[in-house]
Design an enzyme around this catalytic site. Sequence first.
Site, mmCIF file in Angstrom:
data_model
loop_
_atom_site.group_PDB
_atom_site.id
_atom_site.type_symbol
_atom_site.label_atom_id
_atom_site.label_comp_id
_atom_site.label_asym_id
_atom_site.label_seq_id
_atom_site.Cartn_x
_atom_site.Cartn_y
_atom_site.Cartn_z
ATOM 1 N N LYS A 165 0.831 -1.207 0.000
ATOM 2 C CA LYS A 165 0.000 0.000 0.000
ATOM 3 C C LYS A 165 0.860 1.250 0.000
ATOM 4 C CE LYS A 165 -1.838 1.683 3.987
ATOM 5 N NZ LYS A 165 -1.554 3.121 4.119
ATOM 6 N N ASN A 166 1.843 1.285 0.907
ATOM 7 C CA ASN A 166 2.605 2.528 1.075
ATOM 8 C C ASN A 166 3.591 2.800 -0.062
ATOM 9 O OD1 ASN A 166 1.199 3.045 3.358
ATOM 10 N ND2 ASN A 166 2.884 2.735 4.788
ATOM 11 N N CYS A 198 -5.479 12.853 13.277
ATOM 12 C CA CYS A 198 -5.994 11.509 13.036
ATOM 13 C C CYS A 198 -5.811 10.735 14.318
ATOM 14 C CB CYS A 198 -5.293 10.841 11.856
ATOM 15 S SG CYS A 198 -3.623 10.323 12.204
ATOM 16 N N ARG A 219 0.309 14.510 13.263
ATOM 17 C CA ARG A 219 0.795 14.291 11.904
ATOM 18 C C ARG A 219 0.760 15.539 11.018
ATOM 19 N NH1 ARG A 219 -1.244 8.399 9.988
ATOM 20 N NH2 ARG A 219 0.648 8.421 8.752
ATOM 21 N N ASP A 271 4.542 0.699 12.110
ATOM 22 C CA ASP A 271 3.367 0.005 11.562
ATOM 23 C C ASP A 271 3.284 -1.466 11.979
ATOM 24 O OD1 ASP A 271 2.536 2.326 10.398
ATOM 25 O OD2 ASP A 271 3.068 1.775 8.338
ATOM 26 N N ARG A 284 -8.766 -0.466 4.563
ATOM 27 C CA ARG A 284 -7.925 0.560 3.914
ATOM 28 C C ARG A 284 -6.582 -0.020 3.516
ATOM 29 N NH1 ARG A 284 -6.323 4.667 7.617
ATOM 30 N NH2 ARG A 284 -4.901 4.908 5.894
HETATM 31 C C1 UD1 Z 1 4.158 7.054 6.598
HETATM 32 C C2 UD1 Z 1 3.352 5.813 6.336
HETATM 33 C C3 UD1 Z 1 2.768 5.289 7.645
HETATM 34 C C4 UD1 Z 1 3.874 5.096 8.681
HETATM 35 C C5 UD1 Z 1 4.726 6.353 8.822
HETATM 36 C C6 UD1 Z 1 5.940 6.155 9.716
HETATM 37 C C7 UD1 Z 1 2.525 6.152 4.072
HETATM 38 C C8 UD1 Z 1 1.375 6.430 3.194
HETATM 39 N N1 UD1 Z 1 2.277 6.138 5.399
HETATM 40 O O1 UD1 Z 1 3.280 8.045 7.121
HETATM 41 O O2 UD1 Z 1 2.128 4.041 7.380
HETATM 42 O O3 UD1 Z 1 3.298 4.789 9.935
HETATM 43 O O4 UD1 Z 1 5.204 6.774 7.523
HETATM 44 O O5 UD1 Z 1 6.713 5.111 9.237
HETATM 45 O O6 UD1 Z 1 3.617 5.896 3.618
HETATM 46 N N2 UD1 Z 1 6.128 14.967 10.837
HETATM 47 C C9 UD1 Z 1 6.219 16.326 11.109
HETATM 48 N N3 UD1 Z 1 6.116 17.216 10.071
HETATM 49 C C10 UD1 Z 1 5.933 16.811 8.789
HETATM 50 C C11 UD1 Z 1 5.848 15.429 8.514
HETATM 51 C C12 UD1 Z 1 5.957 14.530 9.561
HETATM 52 O O7 UD1 Z 1 6.360 16.720 12.260
HETATM 53 O O8 UD1 Z 1 5.844 17.661 7.893
HETATM 54 C C13 UD1 Z 1 6.227 13.974 11.923
HETATM 55 C C14 UD1 Z 1 4.948 13.169 12.146
HETATM 56 O O9 UD1 Z 1 4.031 13.824 12.951
HETATM 57 C C15 UD1 Z 1 5.493 11.903 12.785
HETATM 58 C C16 UD1 Z 1 6.855 11.751 12.114
HETATM 59 O O10 UD1 Z 1 7.186 13.013 11.564
HETATM 60 O O11 UD1 Z 1 5.657 12.083 14.149
HETATM 61 C C17 UD1 Z 1 6.934 10.721 11.032
HETATM 62 O O12 UD1 Z 1 5.826 10.849 10.168
HETATM 63 P P1 UD1 Z 1 5.900 10.534 8.616
HETATM 64 O O13 UD1 Z 1 7.093 9.695 8.300
HETATM 65 O O14 UD1 Z 1 5.726 11.792 7.873
HETATM 66 O O15 UD1 Z 1 4.600 9.639 8.435
HETATM 67 P P2 UD1 Z 1 3.740 9.586 7.131
HETATM 68 O O16 UD1 Z 1 4.604 9.845 5.962
HETATM 69 O O17 UD1 Z 1 2.494 10.378 7.331
#
Ligand code: UD1
Length: 422
Positions: free
Chosen positions: A22-23, A117, A122, A306, A398
């Site tokens: 999925k990811n 969420c 996030r 995850d 999902r």
């Molecule tokens: C992706 C995965 C999700 C997984 C996560 C962590 C997808 C579609 N989803 O989510 O399944 O659980 O990686 O491995 O690939 N953060 C900030 N600012 C930002 C972006 C992130 O502070 O602009 C923080 C987030 O709140 C979190 C951390 O960084 O605490 C990591 O999040 P991130 O790697 O961005 O997760 P996703 O990409 O949303």
Amino acid sequence: MDKLLITGGTALQGEVRASGAKNAALPILAATLLAGGPVTLTNVPRLRDISTTLQLLGRMGAHLTQDADGVVRAESRTLTSFAAPYALVKTMRASILVLGPLMARYGHADVSLPGGCAIGARPVNLHLDGLKAMGAEITVEGGYIRARSGRLRGARLMMDMVTVTGTENLMMAAVLAQGETLIENAAREPEVIDLAGFLTAMGARIEGAGTDHIHIQGVDQLDGAHYAVMPDRIETGTFLVGAAMTGGRVRVSHTRPDCLDAVLQKLRECGAQVTTGEDWIEVDMQGRRPRAVDIHTAPHPAFPTDMQAQFCALNSIAEGVGVVTETIFENRFMHVLELQRMGADIRIDGHLAICRGVQRLTAAPVMATDLRASAGLVLAGLVAHGETLVDRIYHLDRGYDNIEAKLAGLGAVIRRTSAAAA
Ligand code: UD1
């Protein structure tokens, strides 16, 4: 609303095929917005998040279809809209992945802010900061990110935190930018490498994906491509934990052992015999009870957040005490409250969950709160005494392709029921 009914007590046995990731599929689908010609994608899982993405891209004027075998065909067309509306983004945060490609190719995007969420705040500030550094003007109004630019300019992007979709968004933005982009402190997840593989197949120039320094040399345009999406390492890991918890023996085929090092290490630590081939992994628990393991989630190649809920479920029936430390998301222990309702002895202390294994869980009606939490509850149901009812499984749909059929194929007593029948 569908629910799952699971009668615990059967050891999982047999072979199951991993679906596409999925990811990896989600950013790759978003990247089809960059294609200059037709795209064919194989091994795309059949999931709610994938159909949501097809719907989102379709509303923009892109033409994508998915057949019963999971093959997605995308035809490159001029878009008629550059918007990702709240109604879709709120059901799937990964909708933010259209931002990078839209800005790269059209310099125009109106994407709803994802908002909170179940597992934490996030934010997407790092996605926006990166695009601003590349020349985009961005405002946030009425809950929408409104981004505009001419051709983006390559830039040196130092990421404050490791973000998976942030890295992906900026990599997609950079492939058509003027000049070179360097993403520092980039996410090293295998799905980032898979996206880079697809972009490269379309003619992008990317080096270093899979390391924390990604170099992208912008090109003027991309072509179409044929590409096979990588297997789902989290789905794979979920079945393997199921084998370990139930004392069974499961082989997952069409998967990638090299992407699961941290998870396989923990399975060995809990007492499982783990063997791997080029594209398969087998866990054999030989009827034994697992030992509790300590888990510390962190960006790849460390232990994936995850897989945290699944290991909480494992620890809840294991021998001994396991301490689970969640460092990625601040509120990712919702499944623990439900596991407690099944008799688990788990104490939450900030970002720690201290699990003292009990001999047996007892079935209870439980509620899925997010995708991976749901997987943890399903696994708990497989070992609980009695019939567990898992509610709100739309979260599970999902991200897991036909989980009840796959588990039933391994001998689990599991069925889906609609609200009326339950
Ligand atoms: C992706 C995965 C999700 C997984 C996560 C962590 C997808 C579609 N989803 O989510 O399944 O659980 O990686 O491995 O690939 N953060 C900030 N600012 C930002 C972006 C992130 O502070 O602009 C923080 C987030 O709140 C979190 C951390 O960084 O605490 C990591 O999040 P991130 O790697 O961005 O997760 P996703 O990409 O949303």
